[in-house]
Design a protein around this motif. Structure first.
Motif, PDB file in Angstrom:
ATOM      1  N   ASP A   1       0.677  -1.293  -0.067  1.00  0.00           N
ATOM      2  CA  ASP A   1       0.117   0.081  -0.204  1.00  0.00           C
ATOM      3  C   ASP A   1       0.924   1.313   0.103  1.00  0.00           C
ATOM      4  O   ASP A   1       0.708   2.118   0.837  1.00  0.00           O
ATOM      5  CB  ASP A   1      -0.876  -0.022   1.159  1.00  0.00           C
ATOM      6  CG  ASP A   1      -1.983  -1.198   0.922  1.00  0.00           C
ATOM      7  OD1 ASP A   1      -2.973  -0.771   0.354  1.00  0.00           O
ATOM      8  OD2 ASP A   1      -1.816  -2.233   1.272  1.00  0.00           O
TER       9      ASP A   1
ATOM     10  N   HIS B   1       0.690   3.623  -2.474  1.00  0.00           N
ATOM     11  CA  HIS B   1      -0.035   4.565  -3.095  1.00  0.00           C
ATOM     12  C   HIS B   1       0.541   5.784  -3.722  1.00  0.00           C
ATOM     13  O   HIS B   1       0.455   6.850  -3.167  1.00  0.00           O
ATOM     14  CB  HIS B   1      -1.059   5.074  -1.955  1.00  0.00           C
ATOM     15  CG  HIS B   1      -2.296   4.111  -1.514  1.00  0.00           C
ATOM     16  ND1 HIS B   1      -3.236   4.127  -2.047  1.00  0.00           N
ATOM     17  CD2 HIS B   1      -2.407   3.086  -0.691  1.00  0.00           C
ATOM     18  CE1 HIS B   1      -4.119   3.306  -1.593  1.00  0.00           C
ATOM     19  NE2 HIS B   1      -3.298   2.562  -0.833  1.00  0.00           N
TER      20      HIS B   1
ATOM     21  N   ASP C   1      -1.656  -1.671  -4.376  1.00  0.00           N
ATOM     22  CA  ASP C   1      -1.976  -0.529  -4.117  1.00  0.00           C
ATOM     23  C   ASP C   1      -0.441   0.167  -4.123  1.00  0.00           C
ATOM     24  O   ASP C   1       0.037   0.938  -3.475  1.00  0.00           O
ATOM     25  CB  ASP C   1      -2.672  -0.021  -2.738  1.00  0.00           C
ATOM     26  CG  ASP C   1      -4.110  -0.402  -2.864  1.00  0.00           C
ATOM     27  OD1 ASP C   1      -4.478  -0.598  -3.983  1.00  0.00           O
ATOM     28  OD2 ASP C   1      -4.663  -0.125  -1.824  1.00  0.00           O
TER      29      ASP C   1
ATOM     30  N   HIS D   1      -3.430  -9.192  -2.822  1.00  0.00           N
ATOM     31  CA  HIS D   1      -3.650  -7.734  -2.068  1.00  0.00           C
ATOM     32  C   HIS D   1      -4.719  -7.897  -0.985  1.00  0.00           C
ATOM     33  O   HIS D   1      -4.805  -7.270  -0.007  1.00  0.00           O
ATOM     34  CB  HIS D   1      -3.944  -6.711  -3.029  1.00  0.00           C
ATOM     35  CG  HIS D   1      -4.106  -5.372  -2.447  1.00  0.00           C
ATOM     36  ND1 HIS D   1      -3.283  -4.447  -1.864  1.00  0.00           N
ATOM     37  CD2 HIS D   1      -5.095  -4.731  -2.349  1.00  0.00           C
ATOM     38  CE1 HIS D   1      -4.006  -3.382  -1.408  1.00  0.00           C
ATOM     39  NE2 HIS D   1      -5.187  -3.444  -1.537  1.00  0.00           N
TER      40      HIS D   1
ATOM     41  N   HIS E   1      -3.805  -4.095   1.943  1.00  0.00           N
ATOM     42  CA  HIS E   1      -5.086  -3.547   1.677  1.00  0.00           C
ATOM     43  C   HIS E   1      -5.605  -2.998   2.907  1.00  0.00           C
ATOM     44  O   HIS E   1      -6.259  -1.751   2.746  1.00  0.00           O
ATOM     45  CB  HIS E   1      -6.178  -4.476   1.187  1.00  0.00           C
ATOM     46  CG  HIS E   1      -7.460  -4.064   0.940  1.00  0.00           C
ATOM     47  ND1 HIS E   1      -7.847  -2.932  -0.183  1.00  0.00           N
ATOM     48  CD2 HIS E   1      -8.650  -4.421   1.164  1.00  0.00           C
ATOM     49  CE1 HIS E   1      -8.876  -2.879  -0.205  1.00  0.00           C
ATOM     50  NE2 HIS E   1      -9.679  -3.643   1.009  1.00  0.00           N
TER      51      HIS E   1
ATOM     52  N   HIS F   1      -3.962  -1.845   5.482  1.00  0.00           N
ATOM     53  CA  HIS F   1      -3.102  -0.604   6.128  1.00  0.00           C
ATOM     54  C   HIS F   1      -2.934  -1.009   7.652  1.00  0.00           C
ATOM     55  O   HIS F   1      -2.721  -0.091   8.536  1.00  0.00           O
ATOM     56  CB  HIS F   1      -3.545   0.605   5.788  1.00  0.00           C
ATOM     57  CG  HIS F   1      -3.535   1.281   4.529  1.00  0.00           C
ATOM     58  ND1 HIS F   1      -3.047   2.346   4.073  1.00  0.00           N
ATOM     59  CD2 HIS F   1      -3.976   0.618   3.249  1.00  0.00           C
ATOM     60  CE1 HIS F   1      -3.174   2.596   2.651  1.00  0.00           C
ATOM     61  NE2 HIS F   1      -3.647   1.321   2.246  1.00  0.00           N
TER      62      HIS F   1
HETATM   63 FE   LIG Z   1      -4.177   0.774   0.299  1.00  0.00          FE
END
Ligand SMILES: [Fe+2]
Ligand SMILES: [Fe+2]
Length: 264
Positions: A8, A10, A50, A155, A194, A196
């Motif tokens: 993640d 991002h 992510d 994920h 996913h 976090h």
């Molecule tokens: Fe995420």
């Protein structure tokens, strides 16, 4: 043997911040630096989706710049914020991203622990999905290696977490996924991202665990309300330590400058 996991990230395009205030690329750079500084070095880094925030080519170019500073190989899978074609285009020298039947599903066969990567991306579906095509592929791969201890990475999380925000975005195909895993006792672990946060649970006869984000964490809100609050709790990566005869032991390491005091 050590396998590192980050999740993640991002990452956004250079100069752009997530939600207008989070420098996710800077966070990802610090995660890479923490892994690069760690001794002994992991054999491989798994990056569990992510990867970027909006699946855009300039985000993937930025991600690539950051990940290429890793001194060890890394392998990617998509999350719900990713786009398969843009991801493949940014990493043309990662042939495994071709995957199978359109999905970024692949195996890694040359390590003491066999690794199977699952692509749970279903565009537009936040909670992810494993369709019959992907589950049949997984079952076939597991059937051909019943005597080989195996780690699976994807994920999404196929069970209720107690966090309403995640549980309202349902994982489609969870029962079929669990049925496949239950048939294969060699699955040491399934790891994901996913959510976090770090979570772990016995699931489908194996252990399922999640890795925190390299950037923002989601609040552990176990109330029935659907809050989507994130918290700047310490970012982290995980180290999965494989010892034949013992199993897979997972450590969560916060990323940041924490004072160390030597006791002797
Ligand atoms: Fe995420
Ligand atoms: Fe996600």
């Amino acid at each position: 043997m050590l396998i590192a996991q980050i999740s993640d990230l991002h990452v956004r395009a250079p100069g752009k911040q997530l939600y207008g205030k989070l420098d996710t690329a800077g966070y990802a750079e610090r995660a890479v630096a923490a892994i690069a500084a760690y001794e002994p070095a992991p054999a491989l880094v798994l990056v569990t989706g992510d990867l970027v925030d909006a699946g855009a080519p300039d985000e993937y170019a930025n991600l690539r710049r950051i990940l290429d500073a890793l001194p060890v190989p890394y392998r990617l899978i998509p999350g719900n914020h990713d786009a398969r074609d843009a991801l493949r285009a940014a990493f043309p020298d990662h042939p495994y991203l071709t995957g199978t039947q359109g999905f970024i599903c692949y195996t890694i066969e040359d390590m003491p622990l066999r690794l199977i990567a699952l692509d749970s991306l279903d565009p537009g579906r936040v909670g992810g999905r494993l369709c019959g095509t992907r589950l049949d592929w997984l079952d076939a791969r597991l059937s051909e290696g019943r005597d080989r201890p195996t780690l699976i990475y994807l994920h999404h999380v196929p069970f209720r977490t107690g966090v309403t925000h995640f549980d309202e975005a349902v994982f489609e195909g969870a029962e079929g996924f669990a049925a496949v895993i239950r048939r294969h006792a060699q699955v040491e672990r399934v790891v994901a991202g996913h959510v976090h946060r770090s979570m772990s649970m016995r699931w489908a006869g194996t252990v399922f665990s999640t890795c925190p984000s390299t950037a923002h964490q989601f609040m552990l809100d176990l109330s029935p309300e659907n809050h989507v609050d994130y918290a700047l709790e310490p970012p982290a990566f995980q180290l999965h330590a494989w010892r034949p005869g013992q199993g897979l032991l997972t450590h969560t390491l916060p990323i940041g400058d924490y004072p160390v005091t030597r006791l002797r």
